[in-house]
Design a protein around this motif. Structure first.
Motif, PDB file in Angstrom:
ATOM      1  N   MET A  12      39.383  48.235  39.764  1.00  5.86           N
ATOM      2  CA  MET A  12      40.703  48.732  40.108  1.00  5.86           C
ATOM      3  C   MET A  12      40.693  49.666  41.307  1.00  5.86           C
ATOM      4  SD  MET A  12      42.177  49.438  36.357  1.00  5.86           S
ATOM      5  CE  MET A  12      43.260  50.695  36.992  1.00  5.86           C
ATOM      6  N   GLY A  13      41.651  49.487  42.155  1.00  2.00           N
ATOM      7  CA  GLY A  13      41.813  50.390  43.287  1.00  2.00           C
ATOM      8  C   GLY A  13      41.060  49.926  44.522  1.00  2.00           C
ATOM      9  N   GLU A  15      40.850  47.296  46.999  1.00  2.00           N
ATOM     10  CA  GLU A  15      41.678  46.159  47.392  1.00  2.00           C
ATOM     11  C   GLU A  15      41.233  45.541  48.704  1.00  2.00           C
ATOM     12  OE1 GLU A  15      45.743  47.483  47.145  1.00  2.00           O
ATOM     13  OE2 GLU A  15      45.244  48.503  45.273  1.00  2.00           O
ATOM     14  N   GLU A  16      40.263  46.181  49.370  1.00  2.29           N
ATOM     15  CA  GLU A  16      39.785  45.616  50.625  1.00  2.29           C
ATOM     16  C   GLU A  16      38.324  46.000  50.836  1.00  2.29           C
ATOM     17  OE1 GLU A  16      42.768  47.624  52.982  1.00  2.29           O
ATOM     18  OE2 GLU A  16      41.250  48.966  53.821  1.00  2.29           O
ATOM     19  N   GLU A  40      31.234  47.095  52.662  1.00  2.00           N
ATOM     20  CA  GLU A  40      31.555  48.484  52.371  1.00  2.00           C
ATOM     21  C   GLU A  40      32.975  48.579  51.823  1.00  2.00           C
ATOM     22  OE1 GLU A  40      31.330  51.186  55.662  1.00  2.00           O
ATOM     23  OE2 GLU A  40      31.787  52.927  54.399  1.00  2.00           O
ATOM     24  N   ALA A  42      35.719  51.488  49.599  1.00  5.79           N
ATOM     25  CA  ALA A  42      35.952  52.939  49.519  1.00  5.79           C
ATOM     26  C   ALA A  42      34.911  53.615  48.641  1.00  5.79           C
ATOM     27  CB  ALA A  42      37.357  53.204  48.986  1.00  5.79           C
ATOM     28  N   LYS A  43      34.406  52.889  47.636  1.00  4.02           N
ATOM     29  CA  LYS A  43      33.493  53.521  46.699  1.00  4.02           C
ATOM     30  C   LYS A  43      32.014  53.405  47.068  1.00  4.02           C
ATOM     31  CE  LYS A  43      36.033  53.351  42.343  1.00  4.02           C
ATOM     32  NZ  LYS A  43      36.040  52.747  41.013  1.00  4.02           N
TER      33      LYS A  43
END
Lengths: 81, 331, 336
Positions: A12-13, A15-16, A40, A42-43
């Motif tokens: 979740m979260g 998205e790209e 890569e 965000a996490k």
């Protein structure tokens, strides 16, 4: 026959994803389950494995480019076993 | 005190994502002040892996699935000497947490005549637009805007999430942070200064302009920035405002912009009934009516639940094209 | 005076303070001097003071809407409490809390919650805070028999047990949640037994016997300070007055007049303790002295409260924020 490499979903979260490095070049042989690209999000930076054995024939997302999850980012020709 | 003044202030910047800045801010605050603790469910899964690996169990508290009570636990701890960051992960869980947030955190300072303070931060992430259906796609900040005693922030840039989260931790009142997951991968320059603070209650003009004022909230900012670029190419000048703090709202900045442009478009992903745009529109109608050349336009999610199917969900949230069209409609 | 005698004297004094404060409060409420709702804890003084007297001054506490007894039990001064009941500027909460929220932070009370079960997580958080700060502070958490059916009771006791938090959960079981009896609302009527499900000791005591409550609470406090975690104490008590002064309840009475009278006659915690004190170490004269000084204290508190001013309209927004920003916001005052 060619198999498409899809930008995976990582939860979740997310998205790209952005290609940080292709581990294979066009024309290279890859085995099913072999890491083919580093993405890569965000996490984290994560390796994506090849869905098929064959030859990498097309790269649709260059290094540094970003695409939504579920996008096609490469093709593997699995007729050339 | 003198330590902080004499400390060298590095003014270097570093590129990082919104999510990294969010984690960085928490690490720095945990290191700065031993009264700061983090409480939440599956903290590592929801972006806090670095927190879990860096601090021990006395600082990072892994919670059982008891959102109502662990929110209250954070409030009780805040009233007795700690400065907890309560991580509610998914914004829909704010409803379970709302009783202690509203009935205790927001009210206790007032109800005790100032005898206690409640320095607690409640964080949650707003997930939407990714087929999670109505129970996991909420943007529930409008419900909390109606509660006196709370401060509510929703920053949109990596530098702002770092600076505002730090301000929230250091604030003596309860602060809610609504983080938009659409902003997680956004990269930007972030000051490395561990005392980089962005004040609560101050809006930012993201882009100066003269034709139309656009106020965009949370994840809507990304699309509004793209829209402003496209419109600039067509010769339309947008003044783009990020409120950053939703409560207390910096109406001075918005009012001054509308006085200049006379046109206002409000963009947010919350449902349109009684949301932040409603409040801004009402205040402009009451106190800035003379400045308006055209009616105020609001682009929001309609009064319908967020559907699962992408075929339906794509029609719920305002997109770049709608922002561009709304602006052109006012010219 | 021996240690025990000193404690007994203070215990009796605090119980009597609650009784007299509430008797006079009820009279003032009926005379229109106290606005809002008035929930008296008359009949429950043994439970309240027995538990409070087992604490140190630095220990924390949370209470309920039946809030008058808690600060008095913990040793608060009466003047600011009475002024608060009348909504005066000198009230302990500056006229912003009133009868249901008599929280006096100077004696360690962090909140009196009129949301049933609302104080239970707060007390648990206080316990967590004590553990993080590595102090030997404990928190005493009062709630009623109705609150044990709230989710916050279940969630909080689970967490406190899991982390061995220094909290004493003290249920003032007066048998009725307003008009709903235990028999009509509890699948497990034995409240102390619920502790077992959370992995903590559960003890039922006679809440009308202040010494029994003190003994059980002292043991729980010692356990908490040792780091051995929380305890659930169920004090079986009885509310002598109606749920709320003047409350009209239509239909069949939920409790028999005879039940109330029997409790008042045979189970009054003040009469029981007075008799026990006379049987052991106190003379009639010594008790009289305490009684007349309490009557004077309550009288002084009423005089103070009545002479105090109401808060001015200009103070409406005070105490909203610790560090206000643009507060009150534009347009906010025009509606007032």
């Amino acid at each position: 026959m060619s198999t498409k490499l899809i930008l995976p979903k990582w939860g979740m979260g997310i998205e790209e994803g952005t290609v940080s490095r292709w581990l294979k070049a066009i024309g290279d042989r890859v085995e099913q389950g072999e890491p083919i690209v580093e993405i890569e999000t965000a996490k984290a930076i994560q390796e994506v494995e090849s869905p098929a054995s064959g030859v990498l024939t097309r790269i649709l997302l260059a290094e540094g480019e970003t695409a939504p999850v579920n996008s096609e980012i490469a093709e593997i020709d699995d007729s050339q076993r | 005190m003198s330590l902080a003044i004499n400390k060298p202030r590095p003014d270097t910047m570093v590129q990082m994502t919104f999510l990294d800045a969010l984690v960085q801010a928490q690490i720095e605050e945990l290191e700065r002040d031993e009264r700061v603790i983090v409480m939440g469910e599956d903290i590592a899964v929801y972006g806090g892996g670095k927190l879990v690996s860096r601090f021990d169990e006395r600082r990072i508290w892994s919670m059982p699935i008891s959102e109502t009570s662990f929110t209250g636990v954070g409030i009780g701890a805040a009233m007795t000497g700690l400065r907890p960051i309560v991580d509610l992960s998914i914004a829909s869980f704010m409803y379970l947490a709302s009783d202690p947030i509203i009935n205790q955190a927001s009210k206790l300072r007032y109800m005790t005549g100032g005898q206690v303070k409640v320095p607690v931060v409640f964080r949650c992430c707003m997930y939407y637009g990714s087929s999670l259906a109505a129970q996991h796609s909420d943007r529930p900040y409008p419900q909390f805007l109606n509660v006196p005693g709370l401060k509510i922030i929703s920053p949109t840039s990596p530098a702002d999430i770092k600076g505002l989260l730090k301000s929230a931790v250091r604030d003596d009142d309860p602060v809610l942070i609504f983080e938009d997951t659409k902003l997680w991968p956004v990269k930007g320059e972030v000051p490395t200064d561990p005392d980089h603070l962005v004040p609560i209650g101050k809006a930012e003009i993201k882009r100066a302009g003269s034709d139309v004022t656009v106020v965009a909230i949370g994840g809507a900012m990304r699309l509004a920035m793209d829209a402003a670029k496209d419109l600039a190419e067509e010769g339309i000048s947008i003044e783009l405002i990020d409120p950053r703090t939703l409560k207390p709202l910096d109406m001075d900045t918005i009012m001054a912009s509308v006085a200049k442009t006379g046109r206002l478009v409000l963009v947010e992903n919350a449902h349109r009934v009684a949301n932040l745009s409603s409040e801004i529109a009402a205040l402009i109608a009451e106190e800035g009516f003379e400045s308006l050349k055209k009616p105020i336009r609001r682009l929001c999610a309609p009064d319908v639940h967020v559907p699962f199917s992408p075929a339906l969900e794509q029609h719920v949230f305002p997109g770049k094209a709608q922002i561009v069209a709304a602006v052109k409609g006012l010219m | 005076m021996s240690l025990t005698k000193g404690r007994d004297s203070e215990t009796y004094r605090r119980m009597l303070r609650i009784r007299k404060f509430e008797e006079e409060g009820t009279r003032l409420y009926k005379a229109g001097k106290i606005p809002g709702a008035f929930h008296a804890s008359i009949g429950q003084e043994g439970t309240i003071v027995g538990a409070c007297i087992a604490l140190c001054d630095s220990d924390a506490m949370t209470g309920t809407h039946r809030s008058h007894g808690h600060p008095i039990g913990k040793g608060a001064e009466l003047k600011a409490l009475m002024a608060e009941l009348m909504g005066k500027a000198t009230g302990i909460c500056k006229g912003r809390g009133g009868s249901m929220h008599l929280a006096d932070n100077s004696v360690g009370i962090i909140g009196e919650s009129a949301i049933v079960g609302g104080g239970i997580p707060l007390a648990t958080g206080c316990g967590l805070s004590a553990k993080v700060r590595q102090t030997d502070q404990v928190c005493l958490c009062f709630f009623g028999d109705g609150a044990v059916n709230q989710g916050t009771f279940h969630e909080s006791l689970n967490m406190a047990s899991l982390w061995k938090l220094p909290v004493i959960y003290l249920c003032e079981n007066n048998g009725y949640a307003i008009t709903t009896s235990i028999a009509r609302s509890h699948g497990q009527p034995n409240i102390a037994k619920r502790a077992e499900a959370y992995g903590m000791p559960g003890i039922a005591v006679d809440g009308q016997d202040v010494r029994e409550v003190y003994k059980a609470t002292s043991e729980a406090v010692a356990r908490a300070r040792r780091g051995d975690g929380p305890t659930l104490i169920e004090a079986k008590t009885y509310r002598f007055d109606e749920h709320q002064v003047g409350l009209f309840i239509p239909g069949t009475p939920y409790r028999h007049a005879e039940e109330v009278e029997t409790n008042k006659k045979l189970r009054d915690p003040l009469l029981l303790f007075r008799r026990a004190l006379l049987d052991t170490s106190f003379s009639e004269a010594e008790l009289h002295e305490i009684e007349s000084s309490v009557v004077a204290e309550v009288r002084d508190a009423i005089q103070f409260a009545e002479a105090s001013p109401f808060p001015p309209a200009s103070a409406l927004y005070d105490y909203m924020y610790s560090n206000p920003i643009l507060y009150p916001p534009q347009g906010a005052t025009s509606a007032v």
